[in-house]
Motif scaffolding. Structure first.
Motif, PDB file in Angstrom:
ATOM      1  N   CYS A 170      -3.449   3.509  -0.528  1.00  0.00           N
ATOM      2  CA  CYS A 170      -3.718   2.631  -1.983  1.00  0.00           C
ATOM      3  C   CYS A 170      -3.053   1.916  -2.680  1.00  0.00           C
ATOM      4  CB  CYS A 170      -3.489   3.907  -3.052  1.00  0.00           C
ATOM      5  SG  CYS A 170      -3.913   3.378  -4.680  1.00  0.00           S
TER       6      CYS A 170
ATOM      7  N   VAL B 122      -3.438  10.250  -4.569  1.00  0.00           N
ATOM      8  CA  VAL B 122      -3.111   9.037  -3.209  1.00  0.00           C
ATOM      9  C   VAL B 122      -3.770  10.013  -2.549  1.00  0.00           C
ATOM     10  CG1 VAL B 122      -1.821   7.962  -1.790  1.00  0.00           C
ATOM     11  CG2 VAL B 122      -1.391   7.320  -3.817  1.00  0.00           C
TER      12      VAL B 122
ATOM     13  N   TYR C 120       1.130  -1.235  -0.642  1.00  0.00           N
ATOM     14  CA  TYR C 120      -0.060  -0.129  -0.318  1.00  0.00           C
ATOM     15  C   TYR C 120       0.740   1.460  -0.478  1.00  0.00           C
ATOM     16  CZ  TYR C 120      -3.715  -2.989   1.042  1.00  0.00           C
ATOM     17  OH  TYR C 120      -4.755  -4.383   1.543  1.00  0.00           O
TER      18      TYR C 120
END
Length: 184
Positions: A166, A161, A138
């Motif tokens: 994300c 982001v 992530y």
């Protein structure tokens, strides 16, 4: 054959013989509840399956090892790209759970130092962090001035982001300001 494997085989055989003897006694002596007979039989079958896999089912073990090792191929490196998509530098992700992306300075140490990049002036000291959680990577923005975007490999879309991490995968390109990092 290694010593650990020989010990494992020896213990499996001992368990298998013990379970077989106990099962024989329970079934032929009678007077034992059915649940106990089933439980002993299940232990015996699982020991036999384990021993079979260890001795003869090498293909299954190899397939499992290949699947486990291919997991590291999902995201094995973070590669700094130049304007012609040529790799300039890379960082290994194996065994890592987090990589701080930014610029090294006297107060902060970063894992991915982008100080020398073409767009280094647009990168904050602590720009973002790449975290590994629940079998996935992530990307998270740490409140940077110029932000982070992700170009997803599956749809070609480019996403900013913002307030939450994300999910990224192999083939995605991470834009730290204007600097491009490819996740391989």
């Amino acid at each position: 054959m290694g010593r650990k494997k020989a010990l494992k085989i020896g213990f499996d055989i001992a368990i298998l013989v013990s379970v077989a003897c106990i099962t024989f006694l329970i079934i032929y002596r009678g007077g034992y509840p059915l649940w106990l007979k089933v439980l002993i039989l299940l232990f015996g079958l699982s020991a036999a399956a384990d021993l079979t896999l260890l001795l003869g089912g090498r293909g299954s073990v190899r397939e499992y090892e290949r699947a486990v090792s291919s997991h590291s191929l999902k995201a094995g490196q973070l590669v700094l790209l130049d304007e012609h998509d040529k790799p300039l530098k890379s960082w290994d992700l194996a065994g890592r759970t987090a990589l701080i992306i930014g610029k090294k300075n006297d107060q902060e140490d970063v894992d991915v130092d982008l100080t020398e990049c073409e767009y280094g002036t647009f990168i904050d000291d602590l720009h973002g962090v790449l975290n590994y959680c629940l079998d996935s990577w992530y990307m998270e923005d740490l409140g940077s001035t110029n932000g982070i975007k992700i170009k997803k490999v599956e749809d070609g879309g480019c996403y900013k982001v913002t307030n939450r991490p994300c999910k990224v995968s192999a083939g995605d390109v991470i834009y730290v300001a204007n600097t491009r990092l490819l996740l391989t």
